[in-house]
Design a protein around this motif. Sequence first.
Motif, PDB file in Angstrom:
ATOM      1  N   THR A   1       0.925  -1.239  -0.149  1.00  0.00           N
ATOM      2  CA  THR A   1       0.210   0.047  -0.165  1.00  0.00           C
ATOM      3  C   THR A   1       0.752   1.276  -0.019  1.00  0.00           C
ATOM      4  O   THR A   1       0.594   2.140  -0.763  1.00  0.00           O
ATOM      5  CB  THR A   1      -0.876  -0.088   1.246  1.00  0.00           C
ATOM      6  N   MET A   2       2.001   1.459   0.732  1.00  0.00           N
ATOM      7  CA  MET A   2       3.032   2.446   0.732  1.00  0.00           C
ATOM      8  C   MET A   2       3.349   2.657  -0.516  1.00  0.00           C
ATOM      9  O   MET A   2       3.630   3.683  -1.007  1.00  0.00           O
ATOM     10  CB  MET A   2       3.847   2.079   1.810  1.00  0.00           C
ATOM     11  N   SER A   3       4.021   1.591  -1.273  1.00  0.00           N
ATOM     12  CA  SER A   3       4.549   1.630  -2.301  1.00  0.00           C
ATOM     13  C   SER A   3       3.738   2.317  -3.537  1.00  0.00           C
ATOM     14  O   SER A   3       3.954   2.881  -4.444  1.00  0.00           O
ATOM     15  CB  SER A   3       5.068   0.313  -2.912  1.00  0.00           C
ATOM     16  N   ALA A   4       2.428   1.751  -3.307  1.00  0.00           N
ATOM     17  CA  ALA A   4       1.262   2.216  -4.373  1.00  0.00           C
ATOM     18  C   ALA A   4       0.973   3.661  -4.125  1.00  0.00           C
ATOM     19  O   ALA A   4       0.915   4.452  -5.269  1.00  0.00           O
ATOM     20  CB  ALA A   4       0.014   1.453  -4.028  1.00  0.00           C
ATOM     21  N   ALA A   5       1.030   4.101  -3.026  1.00  0.00           N
ATOM     22  CA  ALA A   5       0.987   5.611  -2.642  1.00  0.00           C
ATOM     23  C   ALA A   5       2.097   6.371  -3.510  1.00  0.00           C
ATOM     24  O   ALA A   5       1.816   7.378  -3.833  1.00  0.00           O
ATOM     25  CB  ALA A   5       0.799   5.793  -1.249  1.00  0.00           C
ATOM     26  N   MET A   6       3.076   5.824  -3.202  1.00  0.00           N
ATOM     27  CA  MET A   6       4.495   6.547  -3.833  1.00  0.00           C
ATOM     28  C   MET A   6       4.268   6.592  -5.378  1.00  0.00           C
ATOM     29  O   MET A   6       4.279   7.611  -5.818  1.00  0.00           O
ATOM     30  CB  MET A   6       5.726   6.220  -3.583  1.00  0.00           C
ATOM     31  N   ALA A   7       4.218   5.633  -5.852  1.00  0.00           N
ATOM     32  CA  ALA A   7       4.136   5.627  -7.521  1.00  0.00           C
ATOM     33  C   ALA A   7       2.611   6.401  -7.851  1.00  0.00           C
ATOM     34  O   ALA A   7       2.918   7.134  -9.023  1.00  0.00           O
ATOM     35  CB  ALA A   7       3.982   4.080  -7.791  1.00  0.00           C
ATOM     36  N   GLY A   8       1.733   6.189  -7.390  1.00  0.00           N
ATOM     37  CA  GLY A   8       0.356   6.948  -7.799  1.00  0.00           C
ATOM     38  C   GLY A   8       0.579   8.304  -7.495  1.00  0.00           C
ATOM     39  O   GLY A   8       0.126   9.115  -8.358  1.00  0.00           O
ATOM     40  N   GLY A   9       1.048   8.602  -6.424  1.00  0.00           N
ATOM     41  CA  GLY A   9       1.381  10.139  -6.164  1.00  0.00           C
ATOM     42  C   GLY A   9       2.243  11.044  -7.236  1.00  0.00           C
ATOM     43  O   GLY A   9       2.169  11.824  -7.523  1.00  0.00           O
ATOM     44  N   LEU A  10       3.293  10.252  -7.229  1.00  0.00           N
ATOM     45  CA  LEU A  10       4.436  10.814  -8.405  1.00  0.00           C
ATOM     46  C   LEU A  10       3.767  10.871  -9.576  1.00  0.00           C
ATOM     47  O   LEU A  10       3.968  11.909 -10.275  1.00  0.00           O
ATOM     48  CB  LEU A  10       5.665   9.748  -8.334  1.00  0.00           C
ATOM     49  N   THR A  11       3.071   9.872 -10.174  1.00  0.00           N
ATOM     50  CA  THR A  11       2.427  10.120 -11.261  1.00  0.00           C
ATOM     51  C   THR A  11       1.199  11.088 -11.442  1.00  0.00           C
ATOM     52  O   THR A  11       1.331  11.789 -12.526  1.00  0.00           O
ATOM     53  CB  THR A  11       1.897   8.679 -11.823  1.00  0.00           C
ATOM     54  N   SER A  12       0.582  11.322 -10.595  1.00  0.00           N
ATOM     55  CA  SER A  12      -0.212  12.430 -10.506  1.00  0.00           C
ATOM     56  C   SER A  12       0.390  13.779 -10.608  1.00  0.00           C
ATOM     57  O   SER A  12       0.075  14.737 -11.333  1.00  0.00           O
ATOM     58  CB  SER A  12      -1.425  12.448  -9.418  1.00  0.00           C
ATOM     59  N   PHE A  13       1.424  13.963  -9.876  1.00  0.00           N
ATOM     60  CA  PHE A  13       2.286  14.968  -9.856  1.00  0.00           C
ATOM     61  C   PHE A  13       2.994  15.418 -11.179  1.00  0.00           C
ATOM     62  O   PHE A  13       3.057  16.562 -11.368  1.00  0.00           O
ATOM     63  CB  PHE A  13       3.377  15.128  -8.750  1.00  0.00           C
ATOM     64  N   MET A  14       3.411  14.225 -11.809  1.00  0.00           N
ATOM     65  CA  MET A  14       4.223  14.423 -12.908  1.00  0.00           C
ATOM     66  C   MET A  14       3.318  15.047 -14.115  1.00  0.00           C
ATOM     67  O   MET A  14       3.689  15.819 -15.010  1.00  0.00           O
ATOM     68  CB  MET A  14       4.794  12.889 -13.385  1.00  0.00           C
ATOM     69  N   LEU A  15       1.959  14.736 -14.114  1.00  0.00           N
ATOM     70  CA  LEU A  15       1.286  15.110 -15.233  1.00  0.00           C
ATOM     71  C   LEU A  15       0.890  16.619 -15.077  1.00  0.00           C
ATOM     72  O   LEU A  15       0.550  17.175 -15.831  1.00  0.00           O
ATOM     73  CB  LEU A  15      -0.259  14.425 -15.099  1.00  0.00           C
ATOM     74  N   MET A  16       1.101  16.991 -13.704  1.00  0.00           N
ATOM     75  CA  MET A  16       0.990  18.626 -13.785  1.00  0.00           C
ATOM     76  C   MET A  16       2.098  19.396 -13.733  1.00  0.00           C
ATOM     77  O   MET A  16       2.218  20.445 -13.544  1.00  0.00           O
ATOM     78  CB  MET A  16       0.393  18.715 -11.974  1.00  0.00           C
ATOM     79  N   THR A  17       3.362  18.677 -13.989  1.00  0.00           N
ATOM     80  CA  THR A  17       4.489  19.307 -13.612  1.00  0.00           C
ATOM     81  C   THR A  17       4.867  20.461 -14.481  1.00  0.00           C
ATOM     82  O   THR A  17       5.804  21.392 -14.441  1.00  0.00           O
ATOM     83  CB  THR A  17       5.728  18.450 -13.534  1.00  0.00           C
ATOM     84  N   PHE A  18       4.624  20.267 -15.817  1.00  0.00           N
ATOM     85  CA  PHE A  18       4.885  21.243 -16.883  1.00  0.00           C
ATOM     86  C   PHE A  18       4.164  22.683 -16.487  1.00  0.00           C
ATOM     87  O   PHE A  18       4.754  23.819 -16.453  1.00  0.00           O
ATOM     88  CB  PHE A  18       4.345  20.836 -18.237  1.00  0.00           C
TER      89      PHE A  18
END
Length: 462
Positions: free
Chosen positions: A48-65
Amino acid sequence: MENKQKTTPAGGLREMSAIAMPMVVSQACETLLIFTDRLFLAQLGSTTMSAAMAGGLTSFMLMTFFIGLIGYSTALVAQYLGAGRKELCAFVVTQAALLAILATPVILAAKPLAHWFFSVLEIPAEQRHQQQLYFDILLYGTPLVLLRGSLSGFFSGIGRTRVVMLSAGVAMLVNIGANYLLIFGKLGLPALGIRGAAYGTLLGSLCALLVMLTAYLKGSNRREFEIFASLRLDRAVMGKLLRFGSPSGVELFLNLLAFTLVILIFHGHGLVTATAITIVFNWDMVSFVPLLGIQIGVLSLVGRYMGAGRPDIAERATRSGLKMTLAYSSVILLIFVSIPEVLVAVFEPRHSDAIFVEAAPLAVHMLRLASLYVLADAMMVVFSGALRGAGDTFWAMCLSVCMHWLLVPVLLVFLKVLDVPPQTAWLALIAFFLSFSGLFYWRYRMGKWKSLVVVRDRGGSS
């Protein structure tokens, strides 16, 4: 007055501290917010912890530009302030807010692409289901994140970083409280697990935005910066934000895409490796993100003094920022080397977890290796902040993007082709990172940034 100026020179450590320290606290609050999410979720299991890290990073990545594009408002506001054109500072905020509104549907439309991304990288099914759930909820917070960035750029640019600090503190407290209640189902609420963590993050972000919006629309601030007069499209200011902010946005997006790929490649190696790298990057985030607060201070002061035509003071501000980052990073280095076992044990689940037991020794070894680049981090954030504050954003983008994207094929070769242990692949990444970090210093020492002009004083154009 003359003696006071000698003891507190412009661009000196005291002036840098006054702007940077609230931003360090602000970034520390943001870090603690994310860290607590993963700490609470680790109690439910390593996956569950790993899922939160990968999911959170991906959502942030889509906003980064758009985060990077809007984030350049800090330097632009600072330069207008330094050039004596205070009335244009609020126009920067309006243009950034317009971009935030336009960006939201674009980012939401990319959700199916991210789901495909997870499947292609062979994330274990047990983790992927929770990862997508967390990601989907966080993505709906896009307008909150981007509008908050618009206001943060204003307050950072004019040097009132305590507002940003207060906002981040509120987000942290609301998020931690909401997470505890929603993840574990306290006070009669249902236990939502990873969904509760995502909802808590959105609630914290909303409260933070309201804090900054209240400060921005406060009567004295409204009158000083003529805010109501700025509520319209200004092509000249928007043009500068797009021109100088786009390289920062492209850089941030490509860098985080590469970083997310690195994380997901490690996660695709198996649940044990995923747990180990998640623990390492949780602590790496704790060590790195506060440095971004100092970088914002450097960017703000360099932008202000370059706008005022004083590159000599901008250079002094850079040196002040470097002293702060090196002092902080030296402490982090000692902690990583001396007590990695204690740091790893923080994430031990409350119930017996065979994956964590196997991952813990690997995480300890990788955390010790991470100490090799913390001082390089310190130098890189300061010199890249100085270059961006002066307007040398394109070159900084090219170097940073090349550095991050070289890590992806290196990791693929070591982990997938050569099939070496994950700690060996991790050491290879660190070696490549160290080789690139000195190039920012080289560009800074060349001095081209001192002759750049982003805005002019009242005698010139906007």
